[in-house]
Design an enzyme around this catalytic site. Structure first.
Site: not given
Lengths: 436, 436
Positions: B20, B139, B195, B210, B308
């Site tokens: 990022v 995101g 992961e 979140k 992303g």
């Protein structure tokens, strides 16, 4: 803005007290405490302008109401005017007067912004006041704020919206219940989803105003509603619905705005086939949705009720809080709509995918003749489907073509060349395809 | 904030230069002119903190980089720190130091905010600096700003989100390709969507952070990640997927937060059956979506890429522009997360719909026994389905029940009562149903 007492309320005038205005009035009066906490100052409603004093809602303090909107807007110490009258004449005069008096404006008026937004934004920026309009596009869906703020570090390239609930409802009904346009419209009118004169909705004028606002905001340039290419849904038939279904699509009235490779902007409203797998395809009934592509953020979609008193009022009050906070802090957010100056590309120079459908005599060599016309105009055909329609006396075939990306002018040239061909057994139907 | 020259740039430090951070660096350097126009002042990147100076990207000025993040944050005249390190320890120290130095913060760190958001928001409000975090939830989807601003005049009552792309991808694959959890996870890992240690995703920790942020923001109260009820997807089987399909639903890992009638808040993460007609049902792959209900705005949904580098960077830079504008004007937007003080209801006191599935001996009277247990705990059954599973040697029946709205504790009491019943031929499977 004059310095004022830290505890002084933010003074607000409400212009118009119809369906949306009545809901704003309710929210501002019943949520006074919460709004004051959000703003950091009380919100004081100093007046409500109505067409006639006979319209004062029951249970409200009648001294709050006036039929002299012009004097209300010019009242000393007013901070914010909420314009919910609609139309361009009276509302335009009032908004201009508010700005000239140093008053910030919240409006839900897409027709006014679509027609005169450039002058109004410039006036607001020059006067250092806010002009907020979240409710003008797609009702309660927060789309203006994301475009104006969240995506400023990105480059939006395409915005496609279902921004008119009436036409979305009509197309839905034509699809799910095999109704004609006229039958579906009549049903929408019975349910209060379409006006007695449905022109603004079904001819795409309402969507064109919203497309103009979305284009201006997304590409930091001014696009007015009359620069938006516009085609309504009145000519659509159950055959068009079935053709879309056979192509794996649904028919939607779309407002599309794009940043072209040459820096120009395309802004258009027309029926379009949308693949069933596209997020916009499942937006049904009176819902609205805005789908957008941005260089960095990729694909985003926002969905919600496109109209209705309470949802629209929610968006208006959200703007009211932001503008009131700005007012308290003595700042304003510039619209930046005119930062870039981009030309609007004529429809002929815009590229899209096309679905073409025509009935031809069932004779050898016709497909070759048709293909030659498309080749001559450099329109590349993606799929062809030939079928024999039922119940026709003569030996005819129905030809459906889907093109690759093609220039509108080239496709129209093909249609002009084909027009009058001896093998044609009816008019050619053209429907654009978006989201492929 | 000290008064400064009107033309002085806004000084920004970037903490972390991974996926990022690298994209933020690219956007800030390549879009410098546009960002300056948006902010009204140039953005000056004064330094980039990396773990090791070996990490300096090719082609970048090496003097910009430092491995001493603590000194960078304390640098004189710094306006904004962008924290993209992740985790709670180092990142937490740096964010606290930035705030203490009067520096505004933009972060994408859901773990930090989910764990320590209350203290950080309070510190930012006390210091009069901004703490923005659009990229921390879903995101690139602009959800924080609508909740923080657009809907402040409304009352959000429910937020349901698909906020973890990894688990959404795994459940998608289990559904579309009939894979086991382990197979689908392995596929996600091969594609870089999960992961090597997938615990944070598949056990719902990421979604719980979140959910905590969404609950805090939606209901103006502080909910920490460890107050969120949490259930992952590791125990789900192809049988669960098929059971959802038979019930006309799809299985999703949802983050749900609700304002209860008694003023308390529910915050939970668990797999849930969602009716196929619900807007969340069609959110596929690594996409995220937030669906919300509000008193006035009705139903809204926001869809987009949940992760992303580029999409997340787009959200970070959007925040950067807003915070830089605020900085230029000497203002900050309070978080108001702690305005109300609401208790988090224990899971047992939360109501939901439930889908229960169990294998029983195929003998007379068993349905009556089961029904009696549900009646005793006032759990009202909406639908019952009894079928004979294939390939079982013994005469058994599979019983599926869907309840009406029921208290979790009452449903759990039914399961406890049924546990050990002589007619049970296996464990009882419970899956909550949302969006009905």
């Amino acid at each position: 803005m004059a310095e004022r007492d830290e505890a002084a309320p933010i003074r607000v005038a409400l212009l118009g007290c119809g369906t949306v205005g009545g809901n704003v009035l309710r929210l501002v009066t019943t949520h006074a405490e919460e709004l004051a906490a959000q703003v950091g100052r009380p919100i004081e409603l100093v007046g409500v302008a109505v067409r006639s004093l006979d319209e004062v809602p029951a249970g409200m303090d009648p001294t709050l109401f006036t039929d002299d909107a012009a004097s209300l807007v010019a009242r000393d110490g007013l901070d914010i005017a909420i314009e919910l009258i609609g139309g361009t004449e009276v509302a335009g005069r009032l908004v201009r007067s508010a700005i000239a008096h140093g008053v910030s404006v919240v409006t839900a008026n897409k027709a006014l912004l679509g027609a005169h937004g450039d002058a109004l934004f410039a006036a607001a920026d020059a006067a250092g006041v806010d002009l907020y309009y979240e409710a003008a596009v797609a009702g309660a869906i927060p789309i203006i704020r994301p475009l104006r703020e969240s995506l400023v570090g990105d480059q939006v390239t395409t915005v496609m919206g279902i921004v008119n609930g009436t036409t979305n409802y009509i197309l839905d009904k034509m699809t799910s219940e095999q109704l004609s346009f006229e039958q579906a419209l009549a049903q929408a009118q019975r349910l209060g989803l379409a006006e007695a004169d449905p022109t603004a909705d079904v001819e795409g004028f309402d969507a064109a105003s919203k497309a103009a606002i979305l284009a201006s905001l997304s590409f930091h340039t001014w696009v007015s509603a009359d620069q938006v290419y516009r085609e309504g849904i009145t000519h659509l038939t159950p055959d068009d619905i079935r053709a879309a279904e056979r192509a794996g699509c649904v028919l939607k009235l779309l407002a599309v705005t794009q940043l072209l490779d040459d820096g120009r902007v395309s802004a258009r409203v027309h029926p379009a086939m949308v693949p069933r797998t596209h997020p916009l395809a499942s937006v049904s009934g009176a819902y609205n949705a805005i789908f957008l592509l941005a260089r960095e953020a990729d694909r985003l979609m926002f969905l919600g009720p496109g109209a209705g008193g309470a949802p629209t009022a929610s968006a208006v009050v959200g703007d009211l809080v932001t503008v009131a906070r700005n007012r308290r802090r003595g700042v304003a957010s510039p619209s930046r709509v005119a930062a870039a100056s981009r030309a609007v590309a004529p429809m002929g120079e815009v590229s899209s995918h096309y679905h073409l459908r025509f009935v031809v005599a069932d004779e050898p060599g016709i497909l070759a003749s048709v293909a030659a016309v498309f080749a001559a105009h450099r329109v590349s055909v993606r799929t062809v489907n030939q079928s024999a329609p039922e119940g026709t006396p003569e030996a005819v075939a129905q030809l459906s073509l889907m093109t690759h990306l093609a220039r509108e002018a080239d496709v129209q040239a093909c249609l002009a060349d084909l027009d009058g061909s001896p093998f044609l057994r009816g008019p050619i139907t053209l429907i654009r395809v978006e989201g492929v």
